[in-house]
Scaffold this active site. Structure first.
Site, PDB file in Angstrom:
ATOM      1  N   ARG A  37      -5.418  10.040  29.474  1.00 37.38           N
ATOM      2  CA  ARG A  37      -4.848  11.388  29.452  1.00 37.38           C
ATOM      3  C   ARG A  37      -4.983  12.065  30.816  1.00 37.38           C
ATOM      4  NH1 ARG A  37      -4.336  11.620  24.033  1.00 37.38           N
ATOM      5  NH2 ARG A  37      -6.100  11.224  22.650  1.00 37.38           N
ATOM      6  N   TYR A  96     -21.751  17.438  16.120  1.00 39.86           N
ATOM      7  CA  TYR A  96     -21.751  16.665  14.875  1.00 39.86           C
ATOM      8  C   TYR A  96     -23.109  16.755  14.169  1.00 39.86           C
ATOM      9  CZ  TYR A  96     -17.408  15.058  16.908  1.00 39.86           C
ATOM     10  OH  TYR A  96     -16.156  15.047  17.466  1.00 39.86           O
ATOM     11  N   LYS A 140     -15.668  21.136  27.894  1.00 45.30           N
ATOM     12  CA  LYS A 140     -15.776  19.891  27.138  1.00 45.30           C
ATOM     13  C   LYS A 140     -15.504  18.704  28.038  1.00 45.30           C
ATOM     14  CE  LYS A 140     -13.377  17.480  23.482  1.00 45.30           C
ATOM     15  NZ  LYS A 140     -12.256  17.471  22.591  1.00 45.30           N
ATOM     16  N   LYS A 183     -11.240  21.122  30.019  1.00 45.01           N
ATOM     17  CA  LYS A 183     -11.393  19.873  29.259  1.00 45.01           C
ATOM     18  C   LYS A 183     -11.112  18.703  30.192  1.00 45.01           C
ATOM     19  CE  LYS A 183      -9.829  17.253  25.285  1.00 45.01           C
ATOM     20  NZ  LYS A 183      -9.057  17.233  24.044  1.00 45.01           N
ATOM     21  N   GLU A 227      -8.534  27.238  35.418  1.00 47.40           N
ATOM     22  CA  GLU A 227      -8.088  27.033  34.035  1.00 47.40           C
ATOM     23  C   GLU A 227      -8.613  28.135  33.112  1.00 47.40           C
ATOM     24  OE1 GLU A 227      -6.024  25.092  32.628  1.00 47.40           O
ATOM     25  OE2 GLU A 227      -5.791  23.244  33.772  1.00 47.40           O
ATOM     26  N   SER A 268     -18.260  13.240  20.850  1.00 53.58           N
ATOM     27  CA  SER A 268     -18.582  12.018  20.103  1.00 53.58           C
ATOM     28  C   SER A 268     -19.482  11.048  20.875  1.00 53.58           C
ATOM     29  CB  SER A 268     -17.290  11.309  19.692  1.00 53.58           C
ATOM     30  OG  SER A 268     -16.487  10.996  20.819  1.00 53.58           O
ATOM     31  N   ARG A 288     -11.910   8.366  19.232  1.00 53.03           N
ATOM     32  CA  ARG A 288     -10.646   7.645  19.064  1.00 53.03           C
ATOM     33  C   ARG A 288     -10.679   6.837  17.775  1.00 53.03           C
ATOM     34  NH1 ARG A 288      -9.038   7.835  24.765  1.00 53.03           N
ATOM     35  NH2 ARG A 288      -9.214  10.078  25.050  1.00 53.03           N
TER      36      ARG A 288
HETATM   37  C1  PBG Z   1      -7.799  15.998  21.261  1.00 54.93           C
HETATM   38  C2  PBG Z   1      -9.276  15.976  21.115  1.00 54.93           C
HETATM   39  C3  PBG Z   1     -10.156  14.976  21.530  1.00 54.93           C
HETATM   40  C4  PBG Z   1     -11.434  15.394  21.171  1.00 54.93           C
HETATM   41  C5  PBG Z   1     -11.294  16.617  20.531  1.00 54.93           C
HETATM   42  N1  PBG Z   1      -9.958  16.980  20.525  1.00 54.93           N
HETATM   43  C6  PBG Z   1      -9.900  13.658  22.142  1.00 54.93           C
HETATM   44  C7  PBG Z   1      -9.254  13.564  23.449  1.00 54.93           C
HETATM   45  O1  PBG Z   1      -8.961  14.560  24.113  1.00 54.93           O
HETATM   46  O2  PBG Z   1      -8.993  12.432  23.857  1.00 54.93           O
HETATM   47  C8  PBG Z   1     -12.690  14.632  21.406  1.00 54.93           C
HETATM   48  C9  PBG Z   1     -13.876  15.085  20.629  1.00 54.93           C
HETATM   49  C10 PBG Z   1     -15.022  14.137  20.697  1.00 54.93           C
HETATM   50  O3  PBG Z   1     -14.996  13.136  21.440  1.00 54.93           O
HETATM   51  O4  PBG Z   1     -15.990  14.390  19.950  1.00 54.93           O
HETATM   52  N2  PBG Z   1      -7.188  16.446  20.058  1.00 54.93           N
END
Ligand code: PBG
Length: 330
Positions: free
Chosen positions: A221, A320, A252, A200, A237, A281, A210
């Site tokens: 992060r 989505y 991801k 990730k 990982e 997203s 967000r």
């Molecule tokens: C963290 C999490 C995130 C997403 C899924 N789980 C956000 C992040 O890591 O900042 C993002 C999913 C998306 O953008 O569709 N719980």
């Protein structure tokens, strides 16, 4: 004829008709490979639109149940749940409270659809913490990896008890899969599976998410999510997560990381585990925004996106568009 050489080999022959193209297509895309991520908002009496993700909402508990039924009817096989609580605190108490919104929603959906839909839950603190980080902080304000693991173990138990079939640790803490597996097994949740967000990346494309979860995050992060410049690190990982007991590993985001996905898909095939990819997203919103302007054709752009993620090696796609795409594919 003139003196040019005729091509002997003509790849275009196999592209001449739709039937020929169908016959030789290498990649399939089925509704059953799709997982719908969904948001549920505490206290909402009706769905609340998310402005940066046109067509996606923060569900009420009732509308979430209906969305789960629709997903089943469309042939989608999984639902990944995210909670949007009304109150947040430093340790993300709502995440482990059996009456926290995410745990209530897991139970709602499980009661509604049973085993017809794989109920998955995001296992991470960021939606529940007032600082918006995926873990708890130490006195200096840094992420405390090992104190966070204890919270994740408790969160896994709360989610399994609520009825989650699969938990999805997405916080990128070291050792998270092992701790969660051990906690689940010790409590007798031997069949609760782990979909590990293994590779990730810290990504600008999470922007719309967000808003979707009313994130409180300031900053970024980068001390726990991976650096976009690294691919080799994903191999490490993924191997760690498989070793710790991950049932499915995930890459991801998807689109800016299709090279990583290909590499992880090859590795996972050797290791004998399935691979998921999260069409996140920002990837959704870019297509929606361009389509709304009339700059691209929406349906083919969506299907091309999902096909590319499959072609790069994903067995499972979180998107989505899951329900809508599933309806087109039927
Ligand atoms: C963290 C999490 C995130 C997403 C899924 N789980 C956000 C992040 O890591 O900042 C993002 C999913 C998306 O953008 O569709 N719980």
């Amino acid at each position: 004829m003139s003196d040019f050489e005729r091509p002997v080999v003509r790849p275009r022959r196999l592209r001449r008709t739709p039937a020929l193209r169908e016959l030789v297509a290498e990649t399939t895309l089925r509704p059953g490979q799709l997982v719908l991520p969904a948001f549920v908002r505490e206290g909402a009496s009706e769905p609340v639109p998310i402005s940066s993700m046109p067509g996606v909402v923060q569900h009420s508990r009732d509308s979430l149940r209906r969305a789960a039924v629709e997903a089943v009817e469309a042939g989608v096989r999984g639902l990944m749940l995210f909670g949007v609580p009304t109150t947040k605190d430093a340790v993300g108490s709502g995440a482990t409270d059996p009456d926290g919104i995410l745990n209530l929603a897991i139970a709602d959906v499980a009661a509604e659809v049973g085993d017809d839909l794989v109920v998955m839950s995001d296992l991470c603190l960021d939606e529940f913490t007032d600082h918006g980080h995926c873990g708890v902080l130490d006195e200096r304000g840094h992420i405390d990896n090992d104190a966070t693991l204890q919270r994740y173990a408790d969160m896994a138990l709360a989610q399994a008890e609520a009825g989650a079939a699969v938990v999805g640790p997405s916080g990128m803490m070291d050792g998270q899969v092992a701790v969660i597996r051990e906690a689940l097994d010790a409590a007798g949740h031997l069949d609760t599976a782990i979909l590990a967000y293994s590779a990730k990346y810290a990504s600008a494309f999470y922007g719309p998410f967000r808003e979707a979860v009313d994130s409180a995050l300031q900053g970024d992060r980068r001390t726990y999510q991976q650096d976009a410049r690294n691919a080799r690190e994903s191999v490490r990982e993924v191997l760690l997560d498989i070793d710790e007991g991950a049932d499915i590993v995930m890459v991801k985001p998807a689109l800016a990381y299709l090279d990583v996905l290909r590499r992880i898909a090859d590795l996972a095939a050797e290791q004998g585990v399935p691979v998921a990819a999260y069409n996140i997203s920002g990837e959704y919103s870019m297509v929606e925004a361009a389509a709304a302007q009339g700059w691209i054709e929406r349906e083919p752009a969506i299907l091309e996106t999902l096909t590319a993620i499959r072609r790069a090696g994903a067995d499972v796609i979180l998107t989505y568009w899951a329900v809508e795409a599933a309806r087109w594919l039927r």
